[in-house]
Design an enzyme around this catalytic site. Sequence first.
Site, PDB file in Angstrom:
ATOM      1  N   ASP A  12      28.809   2.371  41.641  1.00 22.92           N
ATOM      2  CA  ASP A  12      28.442   1.965  40.282  1.00 22.92           C
ATOM      3  C   ASP A  12      28.437   3.203  39.398  1.00 22.92           C
ATOM      4  O   ASP A  12      27.668   4.142  39.632  1.00 22.92           O
ATOM      5  CB  ASP A  12      27.060   1.306  40.298  1.00 22.92           C
ATOM      6  N   ASP A 106      33.258  -0.985  35.795  1.00 26.96           N
ATOM      7  CA  ASP A 106      32.633   0.253  36.250  1.00 26.96           C
ATOM      8  C   ASP A 106      31.900   0.115  37.578  1.00 26.96           C
ATOM      9  O   ASP A 106      31.070   0.965  37.911  1.00 26.96           O
ATOM     10  CB  ASP A 106      31.662   0.769  35.183  1.00 26.96           C
ATOM     11  N   GLU A 107      32.199  -0.905  38.356  1.00 29.04           N
ATOM     12  CA  GLU A 107      31.564  -1.013  39.668  1.00 29.04           C
ATOM     13  C   GLU A 107      32.456  -1.780  40.624  1.00 29.04           C
ATOM     14  O   GLU A 107      33.260  -2.626  40.225  1.00 29.04           O
ATOM     15  CB  GLU A 107      30.183  -1.670  39.578  1.00 29.04           C
TER      16      GLU A 107
END
Length: 399
Positions: A12, A106-107
């Site tokens: 993350d 973003d993860e």
Amino acid sequence: MDGFAEPILHVDMDAFFVEVERLREPSLSGRPVIVGGLGGRGVVASASYEARAAGVRSAMPMAVARRRCPHAAFVPPDHRRYGEISAQVFETLRSFTPHVEGISVDEAFLDVAGLRLHYPTSEAVAQAIRRALRQHPGLPASVGIARTKFLAKMASQDAKPDGICRVRAGEELGFLHPLPVRRLWGVGEATHAALEGLGVATIGDLAAMAPSVLERRLGKAAGAHLTALAHGIDPRPVAGPAGAKSISVEETYEQDLHTSEEIDRALAVLCHRLESRLRRAAMRGHTVTLKVRFADFTTITRSGSHADPVAHAGEFVAAVRSLWRKVPDGVGGVRLLGVGVTGLERRDDPEQMALDTVDSRAAAAAIEEIRERFGDDSIVPGRLLDPSAGARDASESAD
């Protein structure tokens, strides 16, 4: 216990939009930064940890954020830029393993079980991934490690900011049960109110409750789902591709490349980056591809296949130089270069070794070991440190 008893990682990126803005404008580092709509009805899209300490949260009205943190830097979002950097993040993640399941820009979840022959523990993989993301695209990330996706995601929340949290096999319930029940997937406002009505405050409280009681209050599907999570049960695999199709690197240059020396040096740099990514993914391949984009945005590719697999920078440099000779003249200079490899196989697959490759492969293996311990920039060919050396070394291979 087996160092890979917890093979699932949840990576993350920390305050992703903020960190992308800091990448572009380093003066924002260390300051409270708030990204979001700057109009009267704007909301917060991302807040730095400095701003969060002042009570700023995502989805908060920007007017409230300004009152809580008036000295912050307020930045409008640039979603095109975030998409570009997200692609670089996933490029780096897939350089370790093809088993990557993105769940937002973003993860992602990664299954790193296949790296057990190349790293001592899954935690060592997580450390290597965080170092790689610091190099490309240059951002911090937090990583959760566990036997299941659900627990890995819970762990990554505890790892923030910029850290690692490992939930050891056999210790899952000790980690999970003291946590507030709001941490569980699927517990929104209405479900939380219903659980409070049952006297449930922690995940341990939920685990101790009879499933039939939960199913009567929440419904059969929701009750069964939460009961399983409360006991650490999550059988879902990482839903990545069956196998990687390619690994590649590319670079868009601020100033177009014009001379053969500039282009040759740039290609060598890319070949060394590609070698690093293949090394981390424990892969090698049979087909090398060169991508060229000229100043007028004309883009061409050239590929060449090899009977023996290639994995080392010297092999890539030789292959790419051969492909470059097949590239026709373009309009203006070179705007972008890319180097990739397909026809992938694992490095530990058996390979027929020719006698004249033993020394160069041994040298390459020694270089890889140094880079693994001290970073990709710890040992590089001298000509890559000095652009003016490109003309001297243009006819030499980079072993």
